[in-house]
Design an enzyme around this catalytic site. Structure first.
Site, mmCIF file in Angstrom:
data_model
loop_
_atom_site.group_PDB
_atom_site.id
_atom_site.type_symbol
_atom_site.label_atom_id
_atom_site.label_comp_id
_atom_site.label_asym_id
_atom_site.label_seq_id
_atom_site.Cartn_x
_atom_site.Cartn_y
_atom_site.Cartn_z
ATOM 1 N N ASN A 1 12.097 0.808 2.590
ATOM 2 C CA ASN A 1 11.327 -0.106 1.754
ATOM 3 C C ASN A 1 12.298 -0.958 0.947
ATOM 4 O O ASN A 1 13.412 -0.516 0.650
ATOM 5 C CB ASN A 1 10.433 0.681 0.792
ATOM 6 N N HIS B 1 12.511 -2.980 -2.716
ATOM 7 C CA HIS B 1 11.829 -3.082 -3.999
ATOM 8 C C HIS B 1 12.637 -4.006 -4.914
ATOM 9 O O HIS B 1 13.861 -3.878 -4.992
ATOM 10 C CB HIS B 1 11.684 -1.691 -4.631
ATOM 11 N N ARG C 1 0.846 -1.194 0.000
ATOM 12 C CA ARG C 1 0.000 0.000 0.000
ATOM 13 C C ARG C 1 0.876 1.237 0.000
ATOM 14 O O ARG C 1 1.975 1.231 0.555
ATOM 15 C CB ARG C 1 -0.883 0.044 1.258
HETATM 16 C C1 GAR Z 1 9.361 -8.804 -2.277
HETATM 17 O O1 GAR Z 1 9.898 -9.263 -3.495
HETATM 18 C C2 GAR Z 1 9.409 -7.295 -2.209
HETATM 19 O O2 GAR Z 1 10.585 -6.767 -2.755
HETATM 20 C C3 GAR Z 1 8.209 -6.918 -3.016
HETATM 21 O O3 GAR Z 1 7.220 -7.835 -2.631
HETATM 22 C C4 GAR Z 1 7.840 -9.051 -2.243
HETATM 23 C C5 GAR Z 1 7.375 -9.401 -0.863
HETATM 24 O O4 GAR Z 1 7.820 -10.675 -0.494
HETATM 25 N N1 GAR Z 1 7.816 -5.572 -2.776
HETATM 26 C C6 GAR Z 1 7.310 -4.778 -3.701
HETATM 27 O O5 GAR Z 1 7.099 -5.107 -4.848
HETATM 28 C C7 GAR Z 1 7.000 -3.370 -3.217
HETATM 29 N N2 GAR Z 1 6.716 -2.519 -4.339
HETATM 30 P P1 GAR Z 1 7.836 -11.131 1.018
HETATM 31 O O6 GAR Z 1 6.426 -10.870 1.568
HETATM 32 O O7 GAR Z 1 8.150 -12.582 0.970
HETATM 33 O O8 GAR Z 1 8.866 -10.316 1.750
#
Ligand code: GAR
Length: 200
Positions: free
Chosen positions: A107, A109, A91
């Site tokens: 964060n 990414h 979010r």
């Molecule tokens: C991870 O790859 C993170 O970098 C990405 O979601 C995944 C969460 O995995 N985040 C985004 O794309 C944010 N824009 P996790 O719940 O196993 O940590």
């Protein structure tokens, strides 16, 4: 000790990697004060509970973003959090949330920003035909996937790769990168000049 507040929406593998590096003393001087999810059924939230951590679901259900975020900020404050770590938190944060923790929200990414912000970054990178992909840990500002970069790790595209295989190798690097970035930030051994993170 720095008190971390983790925000997640799903699987929580980045959260678990952080928790593991605290547990095995690779990441020193930190404790996880609270784990918050906007999804009550997020596997990451259940994993936090299993580890005996304070785990709180704060769902948005039709509420305004500002109102939802106010409750999250209040919960983070109630637990004395001084560094917020977004770990697959899907979010956008309200400006009030960002301003409540100036340069104290990280964060992760799954791309080499500023390339491929937003959703499905690994798929975007793969489809674009990049030969080097990776991940970024950055401070959160009021724009999506935009704040000052603390650390990046690269992942080389291999022959016969697909977006799924690439995502898995990027994720391995994410798990290493996030704890390293947190260690850098809690050490306080840096300055920020414009957009540049400078190690002291
Ligand atoms: C991870 O790859 C993170 O970098 C990405 O979601 C995944 C969460 O995995 N985040 C985004 O794309 C944010 N824009 P996790 O719940 O196993 O940590």
């Amino acid at each position: 000790t720095s008190k971390l507040g983790i925000l997640l929406s799903g699987r929580g593998s980045n959260f678990l990697a952080i928790a593991d590096s605290i547990a095995n003393d690779q990441l020193k001087g930190c404790e996880i004060a609270v784990v918050i999810s906007n999804k009550a059924d997020a596997p990451g939230l259940a994993a936090a509970q299993e580890r005996g951590l304070k785990a709180v679901a704060i769902e948005a259900r039709g509420r305004k973003r500002a109102e939802h975020d106010e409750e999250i900020v209040a919960t983070l404050r109630a637990h004395g959090v001084d560094l917020v770590c977004l770990a697959g938190y899907m979010r956008l944060l309200s400006p009030e949330f960002v301003q409540a923790f100036p340069q104290r929200i990280l964060n992760i990414h799954p791309s080499l920003l500023p390339a491929f912000p937003g959703l499905d970054a690994q798929q975007q990178a793969f489809d674009y035909g990049v030969q080097v992909a990776g991940c970024t840990v950055h401070f959160v500002d009021e724009q999506l996937d935009h704040g000052v970069i603390v650390l990046q790790k690269t992942v080389t595209i291999l022959e016969g790769d697909d977006a799924h295989a690439l995502s898995e190798r990027v994720l391995e690097q994410e798990h290493i990168a996030y704890s390293e970035a947190i260690a850098r930030v809690v050490s306080g051994q840096y300055t920020i000049e414009g957009r540049r993170y400078i190690k002291r």
